[in-house]
Motif scaffolding. Structure first.
Motif, short mmCIF file in Angstrom:
data_model
loop_
_atom_site.label_atom_id
_atom_site.label_comp_id
_atom_site.label_asym_id
_atom_site.label_seq_id
_atom_site.Cartn_x
_atom_site.Cartn_y
_atom_site.Cartn_z
N LEU A 169 0.82 -1.21 0.00
CA LEU A 169 0.00 0.00 0.00
C LEU A 169 0.86 1.26 0.00
O LEU A 169 0.43 2.31 -0.48
CB LEU A 169 -0.93 0.00 1.21
N GLN A 170 2.07 1.16 0.53
CA GLN A 170 2.95 2.32 0.59
C GLN A 170 3.41 2.76 -0.80
O GLN A 170 3.87 3.90 -0.97
CB GLN A 170 4.17 2.03 1.49
N GLU A 171 3.28 1.90 -1.80
CA GLU A 171 3.68 2.25 -3.16
C GLU A 171 2.55 2.92 -3.94
O GLU A 171 2.76 3.35 -5.08
CB GLU A 171 4.15 1.01 -3.91
N MET A 172 1.37 3.00 -3.35
CA MET A 172 0.23 3.61 -4.03
C MET A 172 0.15 5.09 -3.71
O MET A 172 0.74 5.57 -2.74
CB MET A 172 -1.07 2.91 -3.61
N ALA A 305 1.11 -2.38 -16.21
CA ALA A 305 1.72 -1.64 -15.10
C ALA A 305 3.21 -1.48 -15.31
O ALA A 305 3.80 -0.41 -15.10
CB ALA A 305 1.43 -2.34 -13.78
N ILE A 306 3.87 -2.54 -15.75
CA ILE A 306 5.31 -2.49 -16.00
C ILE A 306 5.62 -1.49 -17.12
O ILE A 306 6.55 -0.68 -17.02
CB ILE A 306 5.85 -3.89 -16.36
N GLU A 307 4.82 -1.53 -18.17
CA GLU A 307 5.02 -0.59 -19.28
C GLU A 307 4.80 0.86 -18.84
O GLU A 307 5.38 1.78 -19.41
CB GLU A 307 4.05 -0.93 -20.41
N ASP A 308 4.00 1.05 -17.79
CA ASP A 308 3.70 2.39 -17.29
C ASP A 308 4.72 2.86 -16.26
O ASP A 308 4.59 3.95 -15.71
CB ASP A 308 2.30 2.40 -16.68
N GLY A 309 5.72 2.01 -15.98
CA GLY A 309 6.77 2.41 -15.05
C GLY A 309 6.59 1.92 -13.65
O GLY A 309 7.36 2.28 -12.76
N THR A 310 5.59 1.10 -13.42
CA THR A 310 5.40 0.50 -12.10
C THR A 310 5.25 -1.00 -12.31
O THR A 310 5.51 -1.52 -13.39
CB THR A 310 4.19 1.10 -11.38
N GLN A 311 4.87 -1.72 -11.27
CA GLN A 311 4.67 -3.14 -11.43
C GLN A 311 3.79 -3.67 -10.30
O GLN A 311 3.61 -3.01 -9.29
CB GLN A 311 6.00 -3.89 -11.42
N TYR A 312 3.22 -4.83 -10.52
CA TYR A 312 2.45 -5.47 -9.46
C TYR A 312 3.43 -5.93 -8.37
O TYR A 312 4.57 -6.30 -8.65
CB TYR A 312 1.69 -6.67 -10.00
N PRO A 313 3.02 -5.91 -7.11
CA PRO A 313 3.92 -6.32 -6.02
C PRO A 313 4.30 -7.80 -6.14
O PRO A 313 3.44 -8.66 -6.30
CB PRO A 313 3.10 -6.04 -4.76
N GLU A 314 5.59 -8.10 -6.02
CA GLU A 314 6.09 -9.45 -6.24
C GLU A 314 5.59 -10.43 -5.20
O GLU A 314 5.37 -11.61 -5.50
CB GLU A 314 7.62 -9.43 -6.26
N ILE A 365 -13.53 8.94 1.52
CA ILE A 365 -13.28 7.83 0.61
C ILE A 365 -12.05 8.18 -0.22
O ILE A 365 -12.01 9.24 -0.85
CB ILE A 365 -14.49 7.58 -0.31
N TRP A 366 -11.06 7.30 -0.18
CA TRP A 366 -9.82 7.52 -0.91
C TRP A 366 -9.60 6.38 -1.90
O TRP A 366 -9.61 5.21 -1.52
CB TRP A 366 -8.62 7.57 0.04
N SER A 367 -9.41 6.72 -3.16
CA SER A 367 -9.03 5.75 -4.17
C SER A 367 -7.52 5.86 -4.37
O SER A 367 -7.00 6.94 -4.63
CB SER A 367 -9.76 6.02 -5.49
N LEU A 368 -6.83 4.73 -4.22
CA LEU A 368 -5.37 4.69 -4.34
C LEU A 368 -4.99 3.88 -5.57
O LEU A 368 -5.69 2.94 -5.96
CB LEU A 368 -4.74 4.07 -3.10
N LYS A 369 -3.85 4.23 -6.16
CA LYS A 369 -3.40 3.55 -7.38
C LYS A 369 -1.87 3.54 -7.41
O LYS A 369 -1.22 4.44 -6.90
CB LYS A 369 -3.96 4.27 -8.61
N ARG A 370 -1.32 2.53 -8.04
CA ARG A 370 0.12 2.49 -8.29
C ARG A 370 0.42 3.32 -9.54
O ARG A 370 -0.20 3.12 -10.59
CB ARG A 370 0.59 1.05 -8.50
N PRO A 373 6.93 6.53 -11.69
CA PRO A 373 7.60 7.68 -11.08
C PRO A 373 7.17 9.00 -11.70
O PRO A 373 7.25 9.18 -12.92
CB PRO A 373 9.08 7.39 -11.33
N GLY A 374 6.70 9.92 -10.86
CA GLY A 374 6.32 11.25 -11.32
C GLY A 374 5.00 11.31 -12.06
O GLY A 374 4.61 12.39 -12.52
N LYS A 375 4.27 10.21 -12.15
CA LYS A 375 3.03 10.20 -12.92
C LYS A 375 1.78 10.36 -12.04
O LYS A 375 0.67 10.45 -12.57
CB LYS A 375 2.92 8.89 -13.72
N GLU A 376 1.97 10.40 -10.73
CA GLU A 376 0.80 10.56 -9.87
C GLU A 376 0.21 11.96 -10.04
O GLU A 376 0.93 12.95 -10.18
CB GLU A 376 1.14 10.31 -8.41
N PRO A 377 -1.13 12.07 -10.03
CA PRO A 377 -1.76 13.38 -10.23
C PRO A 377 -1.75 14.21 -8.94
O PRO A 377 -1.58 13.67 -7.84
CB PRO A 377 -3.20 13.00 -10.60
#
Length: 447
Positions: A169-172, A305-314, A365-370, A373-377
Motif C-alpha cells: 500500500l505504501q507504493e500507491m 503496469a510495467i510498461e507504465d513504469g510501475t509493477q504489481y507487487p512481487e 473515501i480515498w481511491s489509491l493507485k500504483r 515515477p512522477g506520474k501521480e496526479p
C-alpha cells in the motif's frame, strides 16, 4: 488467529444506543479516540520539511508535520490561551499563534513569547512547548496516537501487516479523494462497507458478474476481514442466486466486471486494469472459460503496469491475495479493499464541529493507485455536503442511499436491537464488541 465465523452461545444483538445515544458518543470521545492509533493522512502529503496537515477528531485537533529528522505530531493548541495553531494543510517552518503571536518550531519548542518579561521569569517553570503526540507509519499512511504510553503501532495492528503487506500500500498514491458530510452516525457509514452480505440487494448489477457473492468473515483481534472463500466461482460469471447462465462468451463477462468496477466505482482496480482486460478479446479465442479469461486479464494488467513504469507487487501471489480476503476493518474507523494495482480506503469519524451529535459524521473515501515515477496526479479533496445532489459513482451512491434510512429506521420504537449475520457480518459484530470494551469497559455481548 482468526476466530470462527459463527460465534458460540447466543447470537449477537447490537444496541441501537451505540449509534443513537449522545451519552455513548461522549463515551467514545472520552475513552476511544485518545486511546487508539488513527490514520491522520498519507506520507505523500508530507514530502518535504515543513509540510503539515491537521487531523480533527471529536474534541481534539492534531497537527502532523515533517520535521528535520522525520515526522512529528502535536496537539494543535497554543499553551497560552488555547487557540488552535494550524488549519488544513500546507508548508510552514514554524507554527505561530494568530492570537498573541506565541511561536513554535517544527520540533514543538517555543521560540517566542511576546513581552515575555511581563511574567518576570515565572514562565520558565511553566509548560511552553507543544504537547507531543506519537506518530508512526505503515502502508504509506501516517498514524497518530494521543496515548503516550499505550501499545506501539506494530502491536496495535496485530495480524494486519501479515495479510496486507504483500499489497504494498505504501507504493500507491491518491487517485481521488472525497469527503462526505453525512447526517448519520460514523459507525452507520463505516459499516456499509464492512460486509458483503448487502451486495445482492444493494448492488444487483454487480451479482450479474461477481461470481459467488456469498462471504465469510472472521475476527482478527480487534480488527476483522471478510472474503469470498466458499464455493469460489470466477469473476465475470453470475451469482448462483441468479437463474441465469451469464454471458454467452465468458470473455465478455470478465470485461463487464472490470467495466463496472472502473466506471461505476473508479477504485480498487484501475483504468489501466480495465483497458488491459479489454485486450483478452485479442489474445483469447471466443468461448474461453471465465477463469482463464480472468487470470489472463490480470496478467495483461501486470504487463501494462510495467510498461507504465510501475509493477504489481512481487509478494502478492494469488495465494496471498486469497488469504487476505477482500475487505478489512481496521479498528476503529477505517476499512480497506486492496487489489494488485489499487485500493479503496474509507475513514469515518464524528463531525468535529458537533462531536457529541450521534447523527452527524465526516466520511472520507480515498481511491489509491500504483503510478509510475512522477506520474501521480495532484489531487484535491472533493467535499460533498449533500450526497443527494452530487454523485460519487453508482456503486457508492447505492451504499450512501442506505445510510440515512438506517439512521432514521433505528429510531423506531419497535427497533430494539440489530441482528447481524453471524457468518457474513463478523466484522460488524467484532467491531461493536471491541468498541464497547473501550467505551463501556466491557462488551455487552448482546442484549
Amino acid at each position: 488467529m482468526a476466530t470462527q465465523p459463527k460465534p458460540a452461545g447466543p447470537l449477537p444483538k447490537l444496541r441501537p444506543e451505540n449509534y443513537l445515544s449522545r451519552e455513548f458518543a461522549r463515551g467514545e470521545n472520552e475513552h476511544l479516540w485518545g486511546k487508539v492509533w488513527l490514520v491522520a493522512g498519507r506520507e505523500e502529503e508530507l514530502k518535504g520539511v515543513g509540510d503539515y496537515l491537521t487531523f480533527n477528531v471529536a474534541n481534539e485537533s492534531i497537527v502532523v508535520a515533517r520535521g528535520k529528522d522525520g515526522l512529528v505530531a502535536y496537539h494543535n493548541v497554543c499553551p497560552h490561551r488555547g487557540r488552535r495553531l494550524a488549519d488544513g494543510c500546507g508548508r510552514a517552518q514554524q507554527f505561530r499563534c494568530k492570537y498573541h503571536g506565541w511561536t513554535f518550531n517544527l520540533e514543538g519548542k517555543n521560540t517566542q513569547v511576546l513581552d515575555r518579561h511581563d511574567w518576570e521569569g515565572a514562565l520558565d517553570d511553566e509548560r511552553l512547548d507543544l504537547w507531543p503526540v506519537r506518530v508512526d507509519t505503515w502502508g504509506g499512511f501516517v498514524w497518530i496516537c494521543m496515548d503516550m504510553e499505550g501499545e506501539s503501532l506494530a502491536e496495535y495492528l496485530e495480524t494486519i501487516p501479515q495479510y496486507l503487506d504483500p499489497f504494498e500500500l505504501q507504493e500507491m498514491r491518491f487517485r481521488w479523494k472525497v469527503e462526505l458530510h453525512l447526517q448519520v452516525n460514523w459507525k452507520v457509514a463505516l459499516e456499509a462497507f464492512m460486509e458483503g452480505y448487502h451486495v445482492a440487494a444493494t448492488h444487483p448489477q454487480l451479482i450479474q458478474v461477481a461470481g459467488n457473492d456469498y462471504t465469510q468473515s472472521y475476527a482478527q483481534g480487534k480488527h476483522a476481514h471478510f472474503g469470498y472463500w466458499k464455493d469460489v466461482q470466477p469473476l465475470g460469471t453470475p451469482s448462483p442466486r441468479l437463474a441465469t447462465k451469464g454471458f454467452e462468451d465468458p470473455r465478455e463477462g470478465v470485461i463487464e466486471f472490470f467495466r463496472q468496477i472502473e466506471e461505476d466505482l473508479n477504485a480498487i482496480q484501475t483504468d489501466r486494469d480495465y483497458e488491459a482486460a479489454k485486450r483478452i478479446r485479442e489474445v483469447l479465442p471466443q468461448g474461453t472459460d471465465a477463469m482463464t479469461a480472468m487470470v489472463t486479464a490480470i496478467e495483461l494488467g501486470r504487463q501494462a503496469a510495467i510498461e507504465d513504469g510501475t509493477q504489481y507487487p512481487e509478494a502478492l501471489t494469488f495465494e496471498a491475495m486469497a488469504q487476505a480476503g477482500s475487505d478489512w476493518h481496521i479498528f476503529p474507523n477505517c476499512v480497506t479493499l486492496p487489489y494488485f494495482d489499487g485500493a479503496l480506503w474509507y475513514r469515518a469519524r464524528p463531525d468535529h464541529r458537533d462531536p457529541e451529535n450521534p447523527d452527524k459524521c465526516i466520511y472520507e473515501i480515498w481511491s489509491l493507485k500504483r503510478y509510475g515515477p512522477g506520474k501521480e496526479p495532484k489531487v484535491e479533496t472533493r467535499i460533498i455536503t449533500d450526497p443527494t445532489t452530487e454523485s460519487v459513482g453508482l456503486i457508492l451512491d447505492q451504499d450512501i442511499a442506505n445510510m440515512t434510512e438506517v439512521q432514521a429506521g433505528m429510531k423506531s420504537s419497535k427497533f430494539r436491537y440489530a441482528r447481524p449475520n453471524p457468518v457474513q457480518e463478523m466484522e460488524v459484530i467484532n467491531f461493536h464488541q471491541t468498541l464497547e470494551r473501550y467505551v463501556l469497559g466491557q462488551s455487552t455481548g448482546g442484549i
